[in-house]
Design a protein around this motif. Structure first.
Motif, PDB file in Angstrom:
ATOM      1  N   ILE A   1     -11.591 -10.187  53.810  1.00 55.56           N
ATOM      2  CA  ILE A   1     -11.742  -8.857  53.669  1.00 55.56           C
ATOM      3  C   ILE A   1     -13.144  -8.977  52.921  1.00 55.56           C
ATOM      4  O   ILE A   1     -13.238  -9.266  51.587  1.00 55.56           O
ATOM      5  N   ASN A   2     -14.225  -8.471  53.591  1.00 62.24           N
ATOM      6  CA  ASN A   2     -15.663  -8.232  52.889  1.00 62.24           C
ATOM      7  C   ASN A   2     -15.592  -6.827  52.567  1.00 62.24           C
ATOM      8  O   ASN A   2     -15.516  -5.887  53.251  1.00 62.24           O
ATOM      9  N   TYR A   3     -15.518  -6.435  51.247  1.00 59.17           N
ATOM     10  CA  TYR A   3     -15.295  -5.248  50.654  1.00 59.17           C
ATOM     11  C   TYR A   3     -16.598  -4.464  51.022  1.00 59.17           C
ATOM     12  O   TYR A   3     -16.388  -3.045  50.962  1.00 59.17           O
ATOM     13  N   ILE A   4     -17.713  -4.893  51.220  1.00 57.56           N
ATOM     14  CA  ILE A   4     -18.898  -3.877  51.525  1.00 57.56           C
ATOM     15  C   ILE A   4     -18.723  -3.544  52.888  1.00 57.56           C
ATOM     16  O   ILE A   4     -19.116  -2.268  53.075  1.00 57.56           O
ATOM     17  N   MET A   5     -18.285  -4.313  53.819  1.00 57.67           N
ATOM     18  CA  MET A   5     -17.778  -3.921  55.097  1.00 57.67           C
ATOM     19  C   MET A   5     -16.927  -2.803  55.195  1.00 57.67           C
ATOM     20  O   MET A   5     -17.052  -1.815  55.901  1.00 57.67           O
ATOM     21  N   PHE A   6     -15.707  -3.097  54.316  1.00 58.13           N
ATOM     22  CA  PHE A   6     -14.819  -2.253  54.260  1.00 58.13           C
ATOM     23  C   PHE A   6     -15.064  -0.595  53.566  1.00 58.13           C
ATOM     24  O   PHE A   6     -14.974   0.391  54.357  1.00 58.13           O
ATOM     25  N   PHE A   7     -15.994  -0.737  52.655  1.00 57.66           N
ATOM     26  CA  PHE A   7     -16.637   0.597  52.171  1.00 57.66           C
ATOM     27  C   PHE A   7     -17.466   1.240  53.265  1.00 57.66           C
ATOM     28  O   PHE A   7     -17.523   2.397  53.189  1.00 57.66           O
ATOM     29  N   LEU A   8     -18.116   0.457  53.685  1.00 63.21           N
ATOM     30  CA  LEU A   8     -19.299   0.954  54.871  1.00 63.21           C
ATOM     31  C   LEU A   8     -18.352   1.587  55.967  1.00 63.21           C
ATOM     32  O   LEU A   8     -18.684   2.655  56.566  1.00 63.21           O
ATOM     33  N   THR A   9     -17.317   1.026  56.380  1.00 62.11           N
ATOM     34  CA  THR A   9     -16.326   1.518  57.461  1.00 62.11           C
ATOM     35  C   THR A   9     -15.981   2.951  56.814  1.00 62.11           C
ATOM     36  O   THR A   9     -15.781   4.165  57.555  1.00 62.11           O
ATOM     37  N   PHE A  10     -15.203   2.860  55.755  1.00 67.14           N
ATOM     38  CA  PHE A  10     -14.635   4.225  55.099  1.00 67.14           C
ATOM     39  C   PHE A  10     -15.875   5.239  54.871  1.00 67.14           C
ATOM     40  O   PHE A  10     -15.472   6.467  55.178  1.00 67.14           O
ATOM     41  N   ILE A  11     -17.121   4.750  54.542  1.00 64.24           N
ATOM     42  CA  ILE A  11     -18.170   5.955  54.470  1.00 64.24           C
ATOM     43  C   ILE A  11     -18.420   6.516  55.861  1.00 64.24           C
ATOM     44  O   ILE A  11     -19.079   7.725  55.999  1.00 64.24           O
ATOM     45  N   GLY A  12     -18.672   5.743  56.717  1.00 68.13           N
ATOM     46  CA  GLY A  12     -18.919   6.001  58.244  1.00 68.13           C
ATOM     47  C   GLY A  12     -17.940   7.046  58.753  1.00 68.13           C
ATOM     48  O   GLY A  12     -18.518   8.066  59.201  1.00 68.13           O
ATOM     49  N   ILE A  13     -16.584   6.748  58.424  1.00 71.01           N
ATOM     50  CA  ILE A  13     -15.632   7.568  59.031  1.00 71.01           C
ATOM     51  C   ILE A  13     -15.843   8.952  58.077  1.00 71.01           C
ATOM     52  O   ILE A  13     -15.688  10.003  58.695  1.00 71.01           O
ATOM     53  N   PHE A  14     -16.025   9.018  56.879  1.00 68.45           N
ATOM     54  CA  PHE A  14     -15.798  10.216  56.164  1.00 68.45           C
ATOM     55  C   PHE A  14     -17.081  10.969  56.543  1.00 68.45           C
ATOM     56  O   PHE A  14     -17.161  12.214  56.518  1.00 68.45           O
ATOM     57  N   THR A  15     -18.464  10.295  56.681  1.00 68.92           N
ATOM     58  CA  THR A  15     -19.532  11.045  57.027  1.00 68.92           C
ATOM     59  C   THR A  15     -19.264  11.631  58.410  1.00 68.92           C
ATOM     60  O   THR A  15     -20.078  12.889  58.663  1.00 68.92           O
ATOM     61  N   PHE A  16     -18.826  11.062  59.394  1.00 70.02           N
ATOM     62  CA  PHE A  16     -18.479  11.416  60.730  1.00 70.02           C
ATOM     63  C   PHE A  16     -17.751  12.798  60.479  1.00 70.02           C
ATOM     64  O   PHE A  16     -18.427  13.882  61.256  1.00 70.02           O
ATOM     65  N   PHE A  17     -16.711  12.897  60.020  1.00 65.32           N
ATOM     66  CA  PHE A  17     -15.824  13.872  59.797  1.00 65.32           C
ATOM     67  C   PHE A  17     -16.240  15.323  58.833  1.00 65.32           C
ATOM     68  O   PHE A  17     -16.245  16.394  59.251  1.00 65.32           O
ATOM     69  N   MET A  18     -17.014  14.856  57.725  1.00 58.85           N
ATOM     70  CA  MET A  18     -17.658  15.667  57.001  1.00 58.85           C
ATOM     71  C   MET A  18     -19.130  16.275  57.271  1.00 58.85           C
ATOM     72  O   MET A  18     -19.673  17.047  56.685  1.00 58.85           O
ATOM     73  N   ALA A  19     -19.585  15.636  58.430  1.00 57.12           N
ATOM     74  CA  ALA A  19     -21.204  16.036  58.799  1.00 57.12           C
ATOM     75  C   ALA A  19     -21.448  17.571  59.099  1.00 57.12           C
ATOM     76  O   ALA A  19     -22.146  18.118  58.834  1.00 57.12           O
ATOM     77  N   PRO A  20     -20.280  18.139  59.589  1.00 57.89           N
ATOM     78  CA  PRO A  20     -20.453  19.706  60.003  1.00 57.89           C
ATOM     79  C   PRO A  20     -20.534  20.435  58.696  1.00 57.89           C
ATOM     80  O   PRO A  20     -21.324  21.371  58.539  1.00 57.89           O
ATOM     81  N   LYS A  21     -19.972  19.930  57.570  1.00 55.39           N
ATOM     82  CA  LYS A  21     -20.110  20.608  56.406  1.00 55.39           C
ATOM     83  C   LYS A  21     -21.150  20.129  55.310  1.00 55.39           C
ATOM     84  O   LYS A  21     -21.773  21.092  54.822  1.00 55.39           O
ATOM     85  N   LEU A  22     -21.561  18.875  55.490  1.00 49.28           N
ATOM     86  CA  LEU A  22     -22.264  18.549  54.769  1.00 49.28           C
ATOM     87  C   LEU A  22     -23.853  18.852  55.135  1.00 49.28           C
ATOM     88  O   LEU A  22     -24.943  19.277  54.361  1.00 49.28           O
ATOM     89  N   CYS A  23     -24.218  19.286  56.099  1.00 50.95           N
ATOM     90  CA  CYS A  23     -25.525  19.428  56.911  1.00 50.95           C
ATOM     91  C   CYS A  23     -25.631  20.984  56.561  1.00 50.95           C
ATOM     92  O   CYS A  23     -26.926  21.352  56.443  1.00 50.95           O
ATOM     93  N   ARG A  24     -24.737  21.552  56.073  1.00 51.61           N
ATOM     94  CA  ARG A  24     -24.794  23.061  55.881  1.00 51.61           C
ATOM     95  C   ARG A  24     -24.810  23.259  54.294  1.00 51.61           C
ATOM     96  O   ARG A  24     -24.655  24.395  53.723  1.00 51.61           O
ATOM     97  N   ASN A  25     -24.784  22.217  53.516  1.00 56.15           N
ATOM     98  CA  ASN A  25     -24.517  22.251  52.011  1.00 56.15           C
ATOM     99  C   ASN A  25     -26.011  22.089  51.457  1.00 56.15           C
ATOM    100  O   ASN A  25     -26.681  21.002  51.649  1.00 56.15           O
ATOM    101  N   GLN A  26     -26.281  23.041  50.609  1.00 52.22           N
ATOM    102  CA  GLN A  26     -27.783  23.066  49.788  1.00 52.22           C
ATOM    103  C   GLN A  26     -27.856  21.732  49.081  1.00 52.22           C
ATOM    104  O   GLN A  26     -28.861  21.198  49.012  1.00 52.22           O
ATOM    105  N   PHE A  27     -26.945  21.370  48.167  1.00 54.04           N
ATOM    106  CA  PHE A  27     -26.848  20.468  47.287  1.00 54.04           C
ATOM    107  C   PHE A  27     -27.032  19.190  48.138  1.00 54.04           C
ATOM    108  O   PHE A  27     -27.821  17.986  47.480  1.00 54.04           O
TER     109      PHE A  27
END
Length: 426
Positions: free
Chosen positions: A150-176
């Motif tokens: 288990i390469n933890y950098i790859m693990f977190f990269l997968t987690f960040i990718g999945i999180f960004t994919f589902f949160m993209a509709p909200k994040l792109c409309r967030n001013q912060f």
């Protein structure tokens, strides 16, 4: 003198380290009609191959056969770490010995090979493919095989990718998020941004000296990234802090002046770009390309399903598999609970009417019977005896009507039976 506990632990650690790291000897291998000398086959984690001083033109080969790709090794990684005190070496990486030998022959024309800023002493490769590394140097060195399930950098990269994919509709409309992304991009890509401003100011075409300036900017950014540890020392730390503050404030001012995007089409383009980048991160987060690509395709198919279909399926699933257990009350339990809750509600109402927050004087002016309201506050029942008698009277009348209707229905059934019987007798 007996050895101390600390000395015993040191000896045991040395024995365990020596037993877990196997020293590999070189051998001669024939491949594609070519004979290769000085080949080291690294198979297990911790295998070490040591090479003594040899002429610079001699090359040593270090090969790893690879393992079968399974889903349990989704985040597995492999690398070879070179232990050499200086940077006087050449490295060639290929899928086999023949490919490495071809790279050695072609390196004479690649005069910039050793001048690139991203030279490293750790060579990463896929643990599921055969890989060979060729090292050319005149100094003594050793190279070890490092395998991680288990390469933890790859693990977190997968987690960040999945999180960004589902949160993209909200994040792109967030001013912060818009300001944070703009400031970060300004800090990291300020050199490219300055080059772009120079090009716009001087109105220079792409196919001119400005292309060389862009290349130098990319070279500077890459060199800074790979030498970041050196720049974070006390010698350069104040320069790094000053650069980050200056570029961050300037980027914030530019983003503040331009403002967040308002056009829905622009926001959709930002969302799709974020989702595309997240899918790319998921694909690149694993050497198991089939599994990572399948995961990206599943996420893409899930996002293509309409929202009402997913909501309907989720509701059905909950009703089928997550239905809460409902306890039905008996008549006695219902009556007891009804009386208890009614008494509690009346007590709460009486306490509220007695408090100053209810404004009792204004309430009294709106009532038809203020005296009855005062009696209720003092503790009298909320209904009078006449109302109880009237309710009982109407309840008895309704009960009698239901009984009479049931009798008429029974008589009608008997008449129908008798007429039917009469017809039968006829």
């Amino acid at each position: 003198m007996l050895p101390t506990r600390r000395q015993i632990l040191i000896v045991l650690s040395v024995i365990n380290a020596s037993s877990s790291q196997a020293v590999i000897k070189n051998e001669t291998v024939v491949e594609s009609g070519r004979t290769f000398l000085g080949v080291y086959q690294l198979k297990e984690r911790g295998d070490i191959a040591s090479v003594g001083s040899v002429p610079y033109e001699d090359i040593s080969y270090f090969c790893y056969q690879g393992s079968s790709p399974i889903l349990a090794k989704f985040w597995a990684s492999a690398s070879m770490k070179l232990d050499l005190p200086n940077t006087d070496y050449q490295v060639y990486i290929g899928p086999n010995l023949t490919a490495v030998d071809d790279l050695v022959d072609q390196s004479a024309s690649a005069w910039f090979y050793t001048q690139l800023p991203w030279r490293t002493k750790e060579f990463k490769f896929s643990p599921f493919q055969e890989t060979c590394v060729g090292v050319k140097t005149a100094h003594e060195y050793s190279i070890s095989l490092q395998l991680k399930n288990i390469n933890y950098i790859m693990f977190f990269l997968t987690f960040i990718g999945i999180f960004t994919f589902f949160m993209a509709p909200k994040l792109c409309r967030n001013q912060f998020f818009h300001f944070a992304t703009g400031v970060s991009a300004g800090i990291l890509l300020s050199v490219l941004f300055m080059t772009y401003l120079v090009q716009r100011r001087l109105r220079v075409q792409w196919f001119s000296w400005i292309t060389l300036l862009y290349s130098l900017s990319l070279y500077f950014i890459t060199s800074t990234w790979y030498n970041l540890k050196e720049y974070l020392t006390e010698k350069y730390f104040h320069w790094v802090v000053g650069y980050v503050l200056a570029s961050g404030i300037l980027s914030f001012a530019v983003i503040y002046r331009m403002g967040p995007p308002q056009n829905p089409k622009t926001i959709n383009l930002i969302q799709w770009t974020m989702q595309s980048v997240s899918l790319t991160c998921i694909i690149l987060s694993s050497y198991h390309q089939v599994a990572s690509l399948s995961l990206s395709i599943l996420l893409l198919m899930w996002s293509a399903i309409p929202g009402y279909v997913k909501s309907s399926a989720q509701t059905r699933f909950r009703r089928t598999f997550m239905r809460p257990k409902v306890k039905l009350l008996s008549e006695e339990e219902y009556i007891a609970q009804r009386n208890k809750e009614t008494k509690k509600a009346l007590d709460d109402l009486r306490a509220f009417c007695q408090s100053p927050e209810s404004k009792p004087w204004q309430t009294v002016t709106r009532l038809r019977s203020p005296s009855r309201f005062a009696e209720f506050i003092e503790g009298s029942p909320h209904i009078t005896e006449n109302e109880i008698m009237e309710y009982s009277h109407w309840d008895s009348i309704e009960t009698d009507d239901e009984d009479s209707r049931s009798i008429l229905t029974d008589d009608g059934d008997n008449i129908g039976d008798r007429s039917f019987d009469g017809q039968t007798d006829i």
